[in-house]
Design an enzyme around this catalytic site. Structure first.
Site, PDB file in Angstrom:
ATOM      1  CB  ILE A 231      -1.003  -0.014   1.185  1.00  0.00           C
ATOM      2  CG1 ILE A 231      -2.187   0.921   0.898  1.00  0.00           C
ATOM      3  CG2 ILE A 231      -0.324   0.357   2.499  1.00  0.00           C
ATOM      4  CD1 ILE A 231      -3.383   0.701   1.795  1.00  0.00           C
TER       5      ILE A 231
ATOM      6  CE1 TYR B 261      -3.806  -4.146  17.340  1.00  0.00           C
ATOM      7  CE2 TYR B 261      -5.664  -2.930  16.442  1.00  0.00           C
ATOM      8  CZ  TYR B 261      -4.512  -2.968  17.196  1.00  0.00           C
ATOM      9  OH  TYR B 261      -4.068  -1.833  17.819  1.00  0.00           O
TER      10      TYR B 261
ATOM     11  CG  ASN C 213      -1.108   1.851  17.836  1.00  0.00           C
ATOM     12  OD1 ASN C 213      -1.163   3.000  18.295  1.00  0.00           O
ATOM     13  ND2 ASN C 213      -0.007   1.354  17.320  1.00  0.00           N
TER      14      ASN C 213
ATOM     15  CB  SER D 228      -8.810  -5.834  12.398  1.00  0.00           C
ATOM     16  OG  SER D 228      -9.003  -4.705  13.236  1.00  0.00           O
ATOM     17  CB  THR D 229      -6.863  -9.504   8.672  1.00  0.00           C
ATOM     18  OG1 THR D 229      -6.087  -8.788   7.700  1.00  0.00           O
ATOM     19  CG2 THR D 229      -8.327  -9.180   8.482  1.00  0.00           C
ATOM     20  N   GLY D 230      -4.065  -8.633  10.709  1.00  0.00           N
ATOM     21  CA  GLY D 230      -2.676  -9.014  10.987  1.00  0.00           C
ATOM     22  C   GLY D 230      -2.516  -9.254  12.478  1.00  0.00           C
TER      23      GLY D 230
ATOM     24  N   GLY E 178       3.755  -4.150  11.064  1.00  0.00           N
ATOM     25  CA  GLY E 178       2.819  -4.367   9.970  1.00  0.00           C
ATOM     26  C   GLY E 178       2.736  -3.172   9.034  1.00  0.00           C
ATOM     27  CB  VAL E 179      -0.095  -1.984   6.975  1.00  0.00           C
ATOM     28  CG1 VAL E 179      -1.179  -1.619   7.937  1.00  0.00           C
ATOM     29  CG2 VAL E 179      -0.205  -1.171   5.699  1.00  0.00           C
ATOM     30  CG  ASP E 180       0.930   1.999  12.416  1.00  0.00           C
ATOM     31  OD1 ASP E 180       1.242   3.069  11.872  1.00  0.00           O
ATOM     32  OD2 ASP E 180       0.448   1.931  13.562  1.00  0.00           O
TER      33      ASP E 180
HETATM   34  P1  ADP Z   1      -3.730  -4.897  12.398  1.00  0.00           P
HETATM   35  O1  ADP Z   1      -2.979  -4.562  13.666  1.00  0.00           O
HETATM   36  O2  ADP Z   1      -4.890  -3.964  12.154  1.00  0.00           O
HETATM   37  O3  ADP Z   1      -4.100  -6.340  12.332  1.00  0.00           O
HETATM   38  P2  ADP Z   1      -1.436  -5.295  10.586  1.00  0.00           P
HETATM   39  O4  ADP Z   1      -0.575  -4.263   9.975  1.00  0.00           O
HETATM   40  O5  ADP Z   1      -0.791  -6.238  11.573  1.00  0.00           O
HETATM   41  O6  ADP Z   1      -2.704  -4.524  11.214  1.00  0.00           O
HETATM   42  O7  ADP Z   1      -2.096  -6.191   9.448  1.00  0.00           O
HETATM   43  C1  ADP Z   1      -3.127  -5.762   8.616  1.00  0.00           C
HETATM   44  C2  ADP Z   1      -2.911  -6.292   7.212  1.00  0.00           C
HETATM   45  O8  ADP Z   1      -1.971  -5.461   6.532  1.00  0.00           O
HETATM   46  C3  ADP Z   1      -2.341  -7.714   7.156  1.00  0.00           C
HETATM   47  O9  ADP Z   1      -3.054  -8.436   6.149  1.00  0.00           O
HETATM   48  C4  ADP Z   1      -0.901  -7.480   6.720  1.00  0.00           C
HETATM   49  O10 ADP Z   1      -0.393  -8.577   5.980  1.00  0.00           O
HETATM   50  C5  ADP Z   1      -1.063  -6.275   5.830  1.00  0.00           C
HETATM   51  N1  ADP Z   1       0.148  -5.490   5.487  1.00  0.00           N
HETATM   52  C6  ADP Z   1       1.349  -5.433   6.103  1.00  0.00           C
HETATM   53  N2  ADP Z   1       2.177  -4.597   5.437  1.00  0.00           N
HETATM   54  C7  ADP Z   1       1.481  -4.107   4.375  1.00  0.00           C
HETATM   55  C8  ADP Z   1       1.755  -3.212   3.288  1.00  0.00           C
HETATM   56  N3  ADP Z   1       2.948  -2.626   3.152  1.00  0.00           N
HETATM   57  N4  ADP Z   1       0.772  -2.964   2.370  1.00  0.00           N
HETATM   58  C9  ADP Z   1      -0.451  -3.543   2.496  1.00  0.00           C
HETATM   59  N5  ADP Z   1      -0.769  -4.379   3.489  1.00  0.00           N
HETATM   60  C10 ADP Z   1       0.172  -4.665   4.411  1.00  0.00           C
END
Ligand code: ADP
Length: 179
Positions: free
Chosen positions: A18, A128, A31, A124-126, A39-41
Site C-alpha cells: 500500500i 489484531y 493503533n 485488523s487481520t494481521g 505491519g502496515v503501520d
Molecule cells: P492490524 O494490527 O490492524 O491487524 P497489521 O498491519 O498487523 O494490522 O495487518 C493488517 C494487514 O496489513 C495484514 O493483512 C498485513 O499482511 C497487511 N500489510 C502489512 N504490510 C502491508 C503493506 N505494506 N501494504 C499492504 N498491506 C500490508
C-alpha cells in the site's frame, strides 16, 4: 487483480504494497495511540517519513472504530487516513461493528476532503487477529454500501499484502456481487 463497478464507482482488489499506491489517500491500520508499530503501520511511517508521526502526535489518539486524517508526508498519496480496527477476541465483543465503523469513518473523511480515490489495507487481520474470511466480508460490504450513495468517490482499492489475503477478498467479493 479483480475489478467491479459499484453504482458509479470502481472497486478493485490488488495484491501489493500500500505504501506504493498513487491513490489520493491511503488508509493505515493504526493503533488507538496513533503511535506507530509493526505491519502496515510501520511500513507507512517508514515510507512516509517523520512528518506523519508528528501530525499523529498532535492529534494524540483515536478510539477503536474511528479514524483520523494526516497528510501523506513523502508518500505519493496526499493523505493518510489512520483507522483503528478492533483487536479480535471471540466475535462477541462488537468486533464486527467496530470493524465496519472503522471503514465508514475513513469513507466519511474521504468525502469531506473531496478525496476521489482511496486505498485500504485489510484492517485488523494481521496483529489484531481478525479471521480473514469474516473481515473481508465486512470490509467489502461496508464499502459497497457506501458507494451506492456516494458516487463522489470514484475508486476504492484494497491492497492485499499476501496471495492468501488476496484470495480471501476475491472470494468474498465474488459472493457479494454475484446474483
Ligand atoms: P492490524 O494490527 O490492524 O491487524 P497489521 O498491519 O498487523 O494490522 O495487518 C493488517 C494487514 O496489513 C495484514 O493483512 C498485513 O499482511 C497487511 N500489510 C502489512 N504490510 C502491508 C503493506 N505494506 N501494504 C499492504 N498491506 C500490508
Amino acid at each position: 487483480m479483480m475489478e467491479v463497478r459499484i453504482h458509479k464507482s470502481r472497486l478493485e482488489l490488488i495484491e501489493g504494497d500500500i505504501t506504493k499506491q498513487d491513490t489520493e489517500a491511503i488508509v493505515n491500520a493504526a493503533n488507538s495511540r496513533l503511535a506507530g508499530g509493526g505491519g502496515v503501520d510501520g511500513a507507512i511511517h517508514r515510507a512516509g517519513g517523520p512528518q506523519i508521526m508528528e501530525e499523529c502526535r498532535k492529534i494524540g489518539g483515536c478510539p477503536t472504530g474511528e479514524a483520523r486524517i494526516t497528510t501523506g508526508g513523502n508518500l505519493k498519496a496526499r493523505y493518510v487516513i489512520h483507522a483503528v480496527g478492533p483487536v479480535y477476541r471471540d466475535g462477541r465483543h462488537k468486533e464486527p461493528e467496530y470493524l465496519a465503523s472503522a471503514y465508514k469513518y475513513c469513507l466519511k473523511h474521504a468525502s469531506e476532503y473531496k478525496i476521489k480515490s482511496i486505498a485500504f489495507p485489510s484492517i485488523s487481520t494481521g496483529a489484531y487477529g481478525y479471521p480473514i474470511e469474516k473481515a473481508a466480508d465486512i470490509a467489502l460490504s461496508t464499502v459497497i454500501d457506501y458507494l451506492k450513495s456516494h458516487p463522489e468517490i470514484e475508486l476504492i482499492r484494497f491492497i492485499l499484502f499476501s496471495a492468501d489475503t488476496y484470495r480471501s477478498y476475491e472470494r468474498a467479493l465474488s459472493l457479494l456481487t454475484e446474483k
